[in-house]
Motif scaffolding. Structure first.
Motif, short mmCIF file in Angstrom:
data_model
loop_
_atom_site.label_atom_id
_atom_site.label_comp_id
_atom_site.label_asym_id
_atom_site.label_seq_id
_atom_site.Cartn_x
_atom_site.Cartn_y
_atom_site.Cartn_z
N PRO A 174 0.58 -1.48 0.15
CA PRO A 174 -0.03 0.09 -0.26
C PRO A 174 0.45 1.66 -0.04
O PRO A 174 1.98 1.07 0.78
CB PRO A 174 -0.97 -0.52 0.84
CG PRO A 174 -0.84 -1.46 1.47
CD PRO A 174 0.36 -2.21 1.15
N TYR A 178 -2.35 2.73 6.38
CA TYR A 178 -2.66 1.31 5.99
C TYR A 178 -2.60 -0.05 7.82
O TYR A 178 -2.12 0.71 8.22
CB TYR A 178 -2.46 0.48 4.82
CG TYR A 178 -1.30 -0.71 4.97
CD1 TYR A 178 0.05 0.13 4.78
CD2 TYR A 178 -1.59 -1.87 5.09
CE1 TYR A 178 1.21 -0.22 5.30
CE2 TYR A 178 0.23 -2.55 5.74
CZ TYR A 178 1.27 -1.62 5.64
OH TYR A 178 2.66 -2.67 5.84
N GLU A 203 -7.14 1.22 4.31
CA GLU A 203 -5.98 1.63 3.85
C GLU A 203 -6.76 3.48 3.69
O GLU A 203 -8.04 3.31 3.90
CB GLU A 203 -5.85 1.75 2.47
CG GLU A 203 -5.26 0.75 2.42
CD GLU A 203 -4.35 0.51 0.44
OE1 GLU A 203 -4.34 1.04 -0.20
OE2 GLU A 203 -3.81 -0.69 0.79
N VAL A 288 -4.21 2.59 11.04
CA VAL A 288 -4.36 3.89 9.73
C VAL A 288 -4.37 4.86 10.79
O VAL A 288 -3.47 6.11 10.35
CB VAL A 288 -5.95 2.93 9.34
CG1 VAL A 288 -6.30 5.24 8.91
CG2 VAL A 288 -5.67 2.32 8.30
#
Lengths: 294, 169, 822
Positions: A174, A178, A203, A288
């Motif tokens: 990613p 994330y 994400e 996150v």
């Protein structure tokens, strides 16, 4: 412990392995053997020839690129745990591998074996599904790619056709904050047998909303189960989203018909799905918000 | 194709420094090879599903269960078993001595596997926490000790080597 | 009464009571132990057993014709031939249990999944296994009975038609006046059902044997790991139609047993038949699945209609209950379990009025056998559950209720309602120590602060006794015709030709360190260092040192085994002193022993080493001082002071010593999943005078480890057809290092007034973790749903449902005012 008479061959390349598979109809792939040898001990497997790919270096590489981590199918759990690439780019792979069985099994068992065996208690099928991984299948007509969701089709079943080998797995890296969380409910002690697991991936995009949400449950269906209603609920929320119960409540638990066995009843498994889903989402969201994984 | 499947093979396996050349059936598990073909009966087996860890050995530097590997797969391998743990003069190694001092063995049946697991753990992590020790020996079942004194033995040897400033052999 | 401690001329005690390095360790640490499967005989053949896939089925036919022609097959044995070659094994029970026919292979029908049906002797294990795949067996499946209560119902499938019932044994135990105490009680607590689950200890070494037959002498040799060989001989001799002296058992290192290796005579009989048939040494190797399917399970017991009269202050007056004990498909060691529990009728409590209506039944499950804490732990678990349930339902503190009811140290020796004599102990002090070790007040506080966090903390206590050194006279309460009583063990201590000190015992140690503790005892008596004492490994009846009770089981070695060693060493000492006095021309009272020499005290130059004494007796006996009759080869049988119990009243002293275990556990339950984590654990034990404290502590750890596993993770579960669902270590989740906590231990020493050395037998434990964890879970439920812990097995799922819904468990539990009668 007393195996049937069996033939054994150690190919020197993946091409030779595929050729052998196609020449001997009852041939099967032996990689780490940490499930297959048990099957052979019980004399329930149909194989009469074992094609041992455990020494094929080309299948044991962990490669890093801008977009992906590529892991060879014959890479052992222990190699994943100690891979600097994994630690930097997708540490959940190592954390999850570390929960598998014990040191001895991790030293021989392979990520490819875990995927091809696809026992509902296995760790990687749900994790790879939640990560949006790509499975690289090699056959006499060359390499083919499919998504993890396409690959894991049912109890102990994968989309591998006869004569094909799972060569590797490609896992996306990613590019934005994330979170990855794998939450198992082990029965019979700590990290003994996963009756139910829920894996969550989220994400955070540039405007600050949650995206690429994936929530995957196992132990309740023949294949890793995407909890799409939960994913949809979370998708587009802000990073501060906290209504986990509300998100999980969107999922129709009554549609699940989980199996009952000596490890856990179907009803208990069903009850555990929302609990683990909340916990997995919570952990993923915390990551996150921090912008990184610890 | 140069390579054809066969039901038996000639293998060369080096165990505790000695190389053995033997013909072995493809279906023979490494644990049976060690016990029956090489008469190295210190490696035990206590289950048939790879759970108990009594058959644990170190193969090419990796801790493994020898009931979860075919003998033909060990062709060319370097194997360490319990018979190779003592000092060259026959005295107990520090690890063996630590097990005895802490009363970390009772019937002694799981002990060979547990010592190899401990050795591997300490080689990779000379100063493990209690949690790391327990994780390190999770693949070895013991029904006599409740694991208490096994964990203590490993803690003691880790503390000793930390004191002496040397790594565990 | 034994005559030990009569000779006070030993040097000061130097070794007994110290944790010296174990003599066994060196070989075991080097992989040089010799376990049963390590034995090889020239020209040996291998036994493979084809086992029943059904719980209950008639055998219509067995076709071995193809298998007979398979490569490497030497002989194939089926039940049909066994029925000719073997008489049914002796049964301990009178009818109806005594009518049940037990053969080494299934005859006519299979009674449990895993029962051996065909034995294949082949050149290798693999070839035997291959041939098994070629055997065709036509089974007619029959309805199975897999529950003890169901086995008693009219129309239940019969496991043994020849007995006409599934009842092995039934008897009512009634001591004191339970009706009277119910009438005078302030409250009567009733509990409809408590269930003690089926589990087993799974020693990591499975069973194994090499068996050889010598036609010249008609003798069979069994290199094996059976742990009560002379008990096996009593079954095998009559079954094979041969005198027991033709059965030569040899055991060496044994990889754990916990009682599970006592009843292997069934398998040894198969091997004996095949060895004679083939004229080859035969080897049998059992693997884990075989062991879990067809080895030896622990007794499952269901208690029903439990009635407990209680005073307002929490004083428990008695217990009335019915017990149904599930023995599995064949009685074998049973129905001894139907009486052995009565060694500990009131557990650690003072109540005097007890009635237990006890029935043992057969079911289509693996036969049971002794399993660590055998038969007593089931009963004590029930008593401990009663104490906790009484406390919860009467809103009393479980610690206070225990203290209120404990037998007190000043009451020792204490005669129980059925005539057992608790030798010594201080239960309240042990409890205080256990609570201190876990810091009880701290956890009570933490319990409060944990509220609302989703985690619930529970604190529990298990108080138990480990009764050791059985009086086998209790078998007569089961069957008055049985010619058994007392107990005993034999030891021989001798000087060998060059003065070496060699000790032989009849026991079958499996990790208890008998070589070490025997050497400690002998060293103190003969003035030696333990390194100078060789103790032979294991049991070998060719050594001629055994009784019918010999073996290692039932927490008795410290008393019977060391009692025998002590007696034999003292005899040898007397002979050494006599001989030395004659040679040195001194008075016997002047002779002392040190470091392998006898000398005249105060004149140490007047000395003769043991080698010199041995030389006179063994190779130079014309120089023997006149008038002496010494052999330097001394055997002593220790016999505990028992009488035959009163069979009518079921009354008498059934065990010589009673070790105490008080365990305290702290658990944390995840409210959403039911997952239980042990946060703290303490075990305080009192095993009388300690011979080797480290070995005793190791036994405490081990018993606690197995108990924790059984309480939370380990169960042998059958489905309705008699399929065992947990037949390997996938299903049977033997506890790993991660889930046994670093328990805290402490010990007190209340010497036994009855044993020769003040020690008490120990090692089995009383299942204290099962009690302590159930107790802690009860404490969790008390704070939450009020559910009642009614099962000894509490995996996450069960705890979850108890938290969700207390009603089901609370049904059948009531508190009534006094005077209602039964």
């Amino acid at each position: 412990m007393l195996l049937k008479e069996i033939s054994y061959v150690r190919p020197h390349s993946i091409d030779e392995a595929v050729a052998l598979l196609n020449s001997y109809p009852e041939a099967g792939i032996l990689a780490g053997g940490q499930s297959l040898i048990n099957v052979l001990k019980m004399r329930i497997g149909a194989y009469s020839t074992l094609v041992d790919i455990s020494a094929l270096e080309e299948l044991k590489q962990i490669r890093d690129s801008a977009e992906f981590i590529s892991i060879g199918a014959a890479t052992t759990y222990d190699d994943i745990i100690h891979s600097p690439v994994v630690m930097v780019s997708r540490p959940i792979l190592a954390e999850t591998a570390f929960r598998i069985a014990d040191q001895q099994v991790r030293n021989r068992g392979t990520i490819g074996g875990n995927c091809c065996y696809n026992d509902p208690t296995c760790h990687f099928p749900p994790l790879l599904t939640a990560m949006g991984a790509t499975m690289q299948v090699y056959g006499s007509d060359g390499m083919r790619e499919m998504s993890a969701e396409e690959f894991f089709v049912g109890y102990y079943q994968t989309a591998l056709a006869s004569g094909q080998i799972l060569a590797g797995i490609r896992i996306p890296k990613p590019k934005r904050p994330y979170g990855d969380a794998f939450v198992p409910l082990s029965v019979g002690g700590t990290d003994v047998l996963n009756a139910v697991t829920v894996t969550a991936h989220v994400e955070l995009d540039e405007p600050g909303t949650l995206t690429a949400v994936r929530v995957v449950a196992t132990g309740v269906a023949p294949q890793p189960l995407r909890m799409t209603s939960v994913e949809d609920f979370v998708h587009g929320q802000t990073g501060q989203f906290s209504d986990l119960a509300g998100a999980v409540a969107t999922f129709d638990m009554s549609s699940l018909e989980p199996p009952s066995d000596v490890h856990a009843s179907g009803l208990y498994r069903r009850r555990m799905v929302p609990v683990l889903a909340r916990r997995a989402l919570k952990m993923a969201l915390e990551q996150v918000r921090r912008g990184y994984r610890e | 194709m140069s390579n054809t499947p066969s039901v038996s093979r000639s293998v060369a396996v080096t165990v505790n420094g000695t190389t053995y050349q033997r013909d072995v059936a493809a279906r023979t598990l490494l644990v049976h090879f060690l016990r029956e073909n090489l008469n190295l009966t210190g490696t035990h087996f206590g289950c048939d599903t790879g759970h108990c860890g009594s058959c644990t050995v170190i193969a090419n530097g990796k801790l493994i269960k020898s009931c979860m590997m075919l003998a033909v797969q060990a062709d060319g391998a370097q194997i360490e078993t319990v018979e190779g743990l003592a000092e060259p003069d026959g005295s107990l190694s520090p690890l063996q001595q630590a097990f005895s001092d802490a009363h970390a063995l009772q019937c002694g049946f799981c002990t060979p596997g547990l010592m190899l697991a401990s050795k591997y753990l300490l080689e990779h992590n000379p100063n493990p926490t209690e949690e790391e020790i327990r994780r390190g020996i999770k693949g070895n079942l013991c029904r006599c000790t409740g694991y208490v004194n096994i964990v203590r033995a490993i803690q003691n040897i880790a503390a000793d080597s930390a004191e002496k400033g040397d790594l565990v052999k | 009464m034994s005559t030990v401690f009569t000779d006070n001329k030993t040097d000061t005690i130097r070794w007994t009571g110290k944790s010296i390095p174990r003599k066994e360790d060196d070989r075991l640490l080097k992989g040089q132990g010799r376990f049963a499967d390590d034995i090889r005989r020239h020209n040996e053949a291998h036994v493979y057993l084809l086992r029943s896939p059904y719980g209950h089925a008639r055998i219509r036919s067995i076709d071995v014709s193809v298998a007979n022609e398979a490569p490497g097959v030497i002989y194939i044995l089926t039940g049909e031939e066994v029925a000719v070659l073997q008489k049914p094994f002796m049964e301990i029970a009178p009818p109806p249990g005594g009518l049940m026919e037990d053969y080494c292979l299934a005859v006519g029908k299979v009674h449990f999944m895993g029962e051996p049906v065909v034995a294949i002797l082949a050149e290798t294990e693999e070839l035997g296994r291959d041939a098994a795949d070629l055997i065709e067996i036509d089974y007619e499946p029959l309805p199975a009975v897999v529950d003890g209560q169901a086995a008693l119902q009219a129309g239940a499938p019969l496991v043994h038609e020849e007995a006409g019932t599934n009842v092995v044994w039934h008897g009512v135990y009634d001591w004191g006046d339970i009706e009277g105490s119910i009438a005078k009680a302030d409250k009567v607590v009733k509990i409809d059902r408590l269930h003690f689950h089926r589990f087993t200890s799974t020693p990591i070494e499975c069973n194994a044997a090499v068996v050889e037959y010598y036609p010249g002498s008609g003798e069979y040799t069994f290199w094996c790991n059976n742990t009560m060989p002379q008990f096996a001989a009593m079954f095998m001799g009559p079954a094979l139609g041969i005198p027991t002296d033709r059965l030569h058992f040899v055991t060496q290192d044994i990889g754990g047993s916990f009682g599970n290796k006592i009843t292997t005579y069934v398998y040894l009989t198969i091997c004996a038949i095949l060895a004679k048939k083939s004229g080859r040494p035969v080897k049998w190797t059992e693997y884990r699945t075989d062991h879990i399917l067809g080895g030896s399970h622990g007794n499952e017991r269901t208690f029903s209609d439990i009635v407990v009269p209680v005073m307002a202050d929490g004083t428990i007056l008695g217990i009335s209950a019915a017990a149904i004990d599930d023995a599995g498909a064949f009685p074998r060691y049973e129905p001894l379990g139907s009486v052995i529990w009565s060694q500990v009728v009131p557990n650690v409590y003072r109540f005097r009025d007890v009635r237990i209506d006890f029935t043992q039944v057969v079911t289509n499950k693996c036969p049971v056998g002794p399993n660590r804490g055998y038969s007593r732990l089931q009963h004590m678990w029930m008593v401990e559950r009663v104490v906790d349930i009484v406390a919860q339902e009467l809103h009393l503190d479980p610690v206070a209720v225990r203290k209120q009811n404990y037998i007190l140290p000043e009451q020792m020796p204490y005669e129980t309602p059925n005539g057992c004599v608790y030798d010594s102990g201080d239960y309240p002090r042990c409890l205080d120590m256990a609570l201190e070790l876990i810091d009880y007040p701290k956890w009570r506080e933490r319990q409060q602060t944990a509220r609302g966090t989703g985690k619930i903390i529970g604190i529990g206590i298990g108080s138990t006794l480990d009764s050791g050194t059985n009086n086998f006279g209790q078998a007569r309460i089961i069957n008055p015709q049985l010619p058994f009583s007392g107990n005993g063990e034999v030891s021989n201590v001798k000087l060998d030709l060059y003065g070496e000190v060699v000790v032989t015992i009849g026991t079958t140690p499996q990790g208890q360190g008998h070589e070490t503790t025997a050497a400690q005892v002998v060293s103190d008596i003969l003035g030696l260092h333990p390194d100078q004492v060789r103790v032979l490994i294991g049991h070998d009846n060719a050594r001629n040192v055994y009784t019918g009770f010999s073996g290692t089981y039932a927490s008795q070695f410290a008393v019977t085994g060391l009692g025998a060693v002590q007696g034999a060493a003292e005899k040898l000492r007397r002979e050494i002193v006599q001989l030395a006095a004659g040679v040195l021309q001194a008075d016997e009272s002047e002779i002392a022993l040190r470091d392998g020499s006898a000398f005249v005290q105060g004149q140490e130059e007047r000395a003769i080493p043991f080698i010199g004494l041995a030389n006179i007796v063994f190779a130079n006996n014309a120089t023997m001082p006149p008038g002496l009759d010494v052999s330097l080869n001394c055997t002593y049988t220790y016999r505990p002071p028992f009488k035959v119990p009163d069979v009518e009243k079921k009354f008498g002293n059934l065990t010589l010593t009673y070790s105490t275990q008080i365990h305290a556990s702290v658990v944390e339950v995840d409210e959403e999943t039911g997952q239980t984590t042990i946060l703290d654990y303490a075990a305080v034990d009192d095993s009388g005078r300690l011979i080797h404290p480290q070995i005793v502590e190791g036994q405490v750890h081990g018993a606690a480890g197995l108990g924790i596993g059984a309480a939370l993770y380990e169960a042998l579960e059958y489905d309705e057809e008699g399929q065992l669902l947990t037949s390997n270590f996938y299903g049977y989740k033997a506890v790993t290092a991660i889930d046994v906590p670093m328990m805290k231990t402490a010990a007190i020493e209340s010497p036994s007034p009855f044993s020769p050395n003040g020690a008490k037998g120990m090692g089995e434990g009383g299942g204290a973790p099962l009690h302590a964890i159930c107790s802690a879970l009860q404490d969790v439920m008390r704070q939450k749903s009020g559910a009642i812990i009614k099962d000894s097995y509490n995996p996450s799922e069960r705890v979850y449902w108890l938290l969700q819904n207390a009603e089901k468990s609370r049904q059948g539990v009531s508190v009534e005012e006094s005077g209602h009668g039964l």
